[in-house]
Design a protein around this motif. Sequence first.
Motif, PDB file in Angstrom:
ATOM      1  N   ALA A  47       9.171-121.428  -8.216  1.00 52.64           N
ATOM      2  CA  ALA A  47       7.709-121.496  -8.245  1.00 52.64           C
ATOM      3  C   ALA A  47       7.108-120.282  -7.551  1.00 52.64           C
ATOM      4  O   ALA A  47       6.132-119.674  -8.046  1.00 52.64           O
ATOM      5  CB  ALA A  47       7.234-122.782  -7.590  1.00 52.64           C
ATOM      6  N   ARG A  48       7.659-119.921  -6.424  1.00 53.98           N
ATOM      7  CA  ARG A  48       7.180-118.728  -5.717  1.00 53.98           C
ATOM      8  C   ARG A  48       7.460-117.478  -6.557  1.00 53.98           C
ATOM      9  O   ARG A  48       6.642-116.554  -6.609  1.00 53.98           O
ATOM     10  CB  ARG A  48       7.842-118.619  -4.356  1.00 53.98           C
ATOM     11  CG  ARG A  48       7.401-117.397  -3.554  1.00 53.98           C
ATOM     12  CD  ARG A  48       7.975-117.402  -2.132  1.00 53.98           C
ATOM     13  NE  ARG A  48       7.533-116.221  -1.415  1.00 53.98           N
ATOM     14  CZ  ARG A  48       8.207-115.066  -1.398  1.00 53.98           C
ATOM     15  NH1 ARG A  48       9.351-114.944  -2.083  1.00 53.98           N
ATOM     16  NH2 ARG A  48       7.745-114.021  -0.727  1.00 53.98           N
ATOM     17  N   GLY A  49       8.623-117.459  -7.209  1.00 50.81           N
ATOM     18  CA  GLY A  49       8.937-116.331  -8.082  1.00 50.81           C
ATOM     19  C   GLY A  49       7.930-116.183  -9.203  1.00 50.81           C
ATOM     20  O   GLY A  49       7.577-115.066  -9.592  1.00 50.81           O
ATOM     21  N   GLY A  50       7.435-117.309  -9.701  1.00 50.09           N
ATOM     22  CA  GLY A  50       6.418-117.256 -10.736  1.00 50.09           C
ATOM     23  C   GLY A  50       5.141-116.602 -10.239  1.00 50.09           C
ATOM     24  O   GLY A  50       4.494-115.843 -10.963  1.00 50.09           O
ATOM     25  N   GLN A  51       4.785-116.885  -8.992  1.00 48.75           N
ATOM     26  CA  GLN A  51       3.605-116.257  -8.411  1.00 48.75           C
ATOM     27  C   GLN A  51       3.815-114.752  -8.250  1.00 48.75           C
ATOM     28  O   GLN A  51       2.920-113.949  -8.550  1.00 48.75           O
ATOM     29  CB  GLN A  51       3.293-116.899  -7.061  1.00 48.75           C
ATOM     30  CG  GLN A  51       2.912-118.370  -7.152  1.00 48.75           C
ATOM     31  CD  GLN A  51       2.780-119.016  -5.789  1.00 48.75           C
ATOM     32  OE1 GLN A  51       3.149-118.441  -4.766  1.00 48.75           O
ATOM     33  NE2 GLN A  51       2.248-120.232  -5.758  1.00 48.75           N
ATOM     34  N   LEU A  52       4.994-114.377  -7.793  1.00 47.33           N
ATOM     35  CA  LEU A  52       5.282-112.955  -7.604  1.00 47.33           C
ATOM     36  C   LEU A  52       5.309-112.197  -8.930  1.00 47.33           C
ATOM     37  O   LEU A  52       5.044-110.992  -8.974  1.00 47.33           O
ATOM     38  CB  LEU A  52       6.640-112.790  -6.910  1.00 47.33           C
ATOM     39  CG  LEU A  52       6.764-113.294  -5.469  1.00 47.33           C
ATOM     40  CD1 LEU A  52       8.205-113.165  -5.002  1.00 47.33           C
ATOM     41  CD2 LEU A  52       5.839-112.525  -4.546  1.00 47.33           C
ATOM     42  N   SER A  53       5.640-112.912 -10.008  1.00 46.37           N
ATOM     43  CA  SER A  53       5.816-112.248 -11.305  1.00 46.37           C
ATOM     44  C   SER A  53       4.515-111.995 -12.040  1.00 46.37           C
ATOM     45  O   SER A  53       4.526-111.410 -13.131  1.00 46.37           O
ATOM     46  CB  SER A  53       6.712-113.107 -12.200  1.00 46.37           C
ATOM     47  OG  SER A  53       6.011-114.255 -12.669  1.00 46.37           O
ATOM     48  N   ALA A  54       3.394-112.412 -11.462  1.00 44.43           N
ATOM     49  CA  ALA A  54       2.121-112.315 -12.178  1.00 44.43           C
ATOM     50  C   ALA A  54       1.831-110.911 -12.682  1.00 44.43           C
ATOM     51  O   ALA A  54       1.347-110.724 -13.811  1.00 44.43           O
ATOM     52  CB  ALA A  54       0.981-112.800 -11.277  1.00 44.43           C
ATOM     53  N   THR A  55       2.124-109.895 -11.873  1.00 45.56           N
ATOM     54  CA  THR A  55       1.816-108.528 -12.295  1.00 45.56           C
ATOM     55  C   THR A  55       2.892-107.927 -13.190  1.00 45.56           C
ATOM     56  O   THR A  55       2.741-106.797 -13.654  1.00 45.56           O
ATOM     57  CB  THR A  55       1.613-107.624 -11.062  1.00 45.56           C
ATOM     58  OG1 THR A  55       2.741-107.727 -10.209  1.00 45.56           O
ATOM     59  CG2 THR A  55       0.356-108.022 -10.309  1.00 45.56           C
ATOM     60  N   CYS A  56       3.969-108.671 -13.434  1.00 49.31           N
ATOM     61  CA  CYS A  56       4.997-108.200 -14.369  1.00 49.31           C
ATOM     62  C   CYS A  56       4.564-108.410 -15.821  1.00 49.31           C
ATOM     63  O   CYS A  56       5.141-107.827 -16.737  1.00 49.31           O
ATOM     64  CB  CYS A  56       6.314-108.939 -14.140  1.00 49.31           C
ATOM     65  SG  CYS A  56       7.013-108.770 -12.485  1.00 49.31           S
ATOM     66  N   GLN A  57       3.579-109.279 -16.012  1.00 52.21           N
ATOM     67  CA  GLN A  57       3.211-109.679 -17.360  1.00 52.21           C
ATOM     68  C   GLN A  57       2.669-108.534 -18.195  1.00 52.21           C
ATOM     69  O   GLN A  57       2.764-108.565 -19.423  1.00 52.21           O
ATOM     70  CB  GLN A  57       2.195-110.815 -17.303  1.00 52.21           C
ATOM     71  CG  GLN A  57       2.730-112.093 -16.692  1.00 52.21           C
ATOM     72  CD  GLN A  57       1.721-113.221 -16.734  1.00 52.21           C
ATOM     73  OE1 GLN A  57       0.752-113.166 -17.493  1.00 52.21           O
ATOM     74  NE2 GLN A  57       1.938-114.246 -15.927  1.00 52.21           N
ATOM     75  N   GLY A  58       2.108-107.521 -17.548  1.00 54.16           N
ATOM     76  CA  GLY A  58       1.567-106.407 -18.303  1.00 54.16           C
ATOM     77  C   GLY A  58       2.587-105.734 -19.195  1.00 54.16           C
ATOM     78  O   GLY A  58       2.260-105.256 -20.289  1.00 54.16           O
ATOM     79  N   CYS A  59       3.839-105.697 -18.756  1.00 53.15           N
ATOM     80  CA  CYS A  59       4.904-105.093 -19.563  1.00 53.15           C
ATOM     81  C   CYS A  59       5.809-106.141 -20.187  1.00 53.15           C
ATOM     82  O   CYS A  59       6.186-106.035 -21.354  1.00 53.15           O
ATOM     83  CB  CYS A  59       5.753-104.160 -18.706  1.00 53.15           C
ATOM     84  SG  CYS A  59       4.939-102.630 -18.237  1.00 53.15           S
ATOM     85  N   HIS A  60       6.193-107.148 -19.384  1.00 47.01           N
ATOM     86  CA  HIS A  60       7.200-108.105 -19.830  1.00 47.01           C
ATOM     87  C   HIS A  60       6.634-109.342 -20.501  1.00 47.01           C
ATOM     88  O   HIS A  60       7.395-110.172 -20.997  1.00 47.01           O
ATOM     89  CB  HIS A  60       8.072-108.527 -18.648  1.00 47.01           C
ATOM     90  CG  HIS A  60       8.931-107.416 -18.129  1.00 47.01           C
ATOM     91  ND1 HIS A  60      10.015-106.931 -18.827  1.00 47.01           N
ATOM     92  CD2 HIS A  60       8.863-106.675 -16.999  1.00 47.01           C
ATOM     93  CE1 HIS A  60      10.584-105.947 -18.137  1.00 47.01           C
ATOM     94  NE2 HIS A  60       9.895-105.767 -17.035  1.00 47.01           N
ATOM     95  N   GLY A  61       5.315-109.480 -20.525  1.00 47.56           N
ATOM     96  CA  GLY A  61       4.714-110.614 -21.190  1.00 47.56           C
ATOM     97  C   GLY A  61       4.676-111.857 -20.320  1.00 47.56           C
ATOM     98  O   GLY A  61       5.370-111.955 -19.304  1.00 47.56           O
ATOM     99  N   ALA A  62       3.879-112.818 -20.727  1.00 43.26           N
ATOM    100  CA  ALA A  62       3.762-114.081 -19.994  1.00 43.26           C
ATOM    101  C   ALA A  62       5.108-114.789 -19.946  1.00 43.26           C
ATOM    102  O   ALA A  62       5.777-114.950 -20.969  1.00 43.26           O
ATOM    103  CB  ALA A  62       2.723-114.975 -20.665  1.00 43.26           C
TER     104      ALA A  62
END
Length: 226
Positions: A47-62
């Motif tokens: 769950a915490r990893g999901g929060q950290l990944s928020a800015t990854c979505q620009g390249c890697h997608g939702a």
Amino acid sequence: MKGTVRRSLWLAVPLALAAPVLAAVTQGGPPPGGNPLALKYSTPNAARGGQLSATCQGCHGAGGVSTNPETPRLAGQVPDYVRFQLAAFRAKLRPSPVMQQVAAHLKDQDIADLAAYFASRPVGPAWKTTDAALRSRGQALFMGGDPARGAIACAVCHGTNGRGENRLGVASVTNQSPGYALDVLHEFKNTPSFGGLPQPEAMRIVLKPLGEDDLKALAAYISSMK
């Protein structure tokens, strides 16, 4: 992206992590001294990893499901592999100015949590293929190899579903884009022998007897497995 990946042959596998810079997720980095690839962390928190990944979505997608054919998907990737790659970027052992800057801000626990999150996500949908014969040839190579040419089946290590093996650090390859998959297959086939890391060396040996048409067929199948 392609330029940096092609200069990272010893670490390149079907999943190269590329993402926008995480804006000060945490002031982290590896501890001084010791093995930069050895991580210390408590039970990973997806769950915490999901929060950290928020800015990854620009390249890697939702959820790590990239729709950009040049950017790898992270959804469903085995956690051991993701942890290793992020640690390698953080230690500047794998080339990529963007990912080195991203990973520089990550603590060991952040890396573990991100890996747990992406591992928990469902693999994205298959990419469309218009060449059924090419895909069928790729499936035959993936599942059975080509004993006459000494080519081992990809399924031996990656599994019949392409999902890899976490305890061995074998990456999931399921539904990576055909272009990205082909680029990485080229890297493994063309890299010289270096020893030391079993997975890249095994890939080099397996792909050595295969030609360009074989690699295109494998990429077509890998991208459309599900």
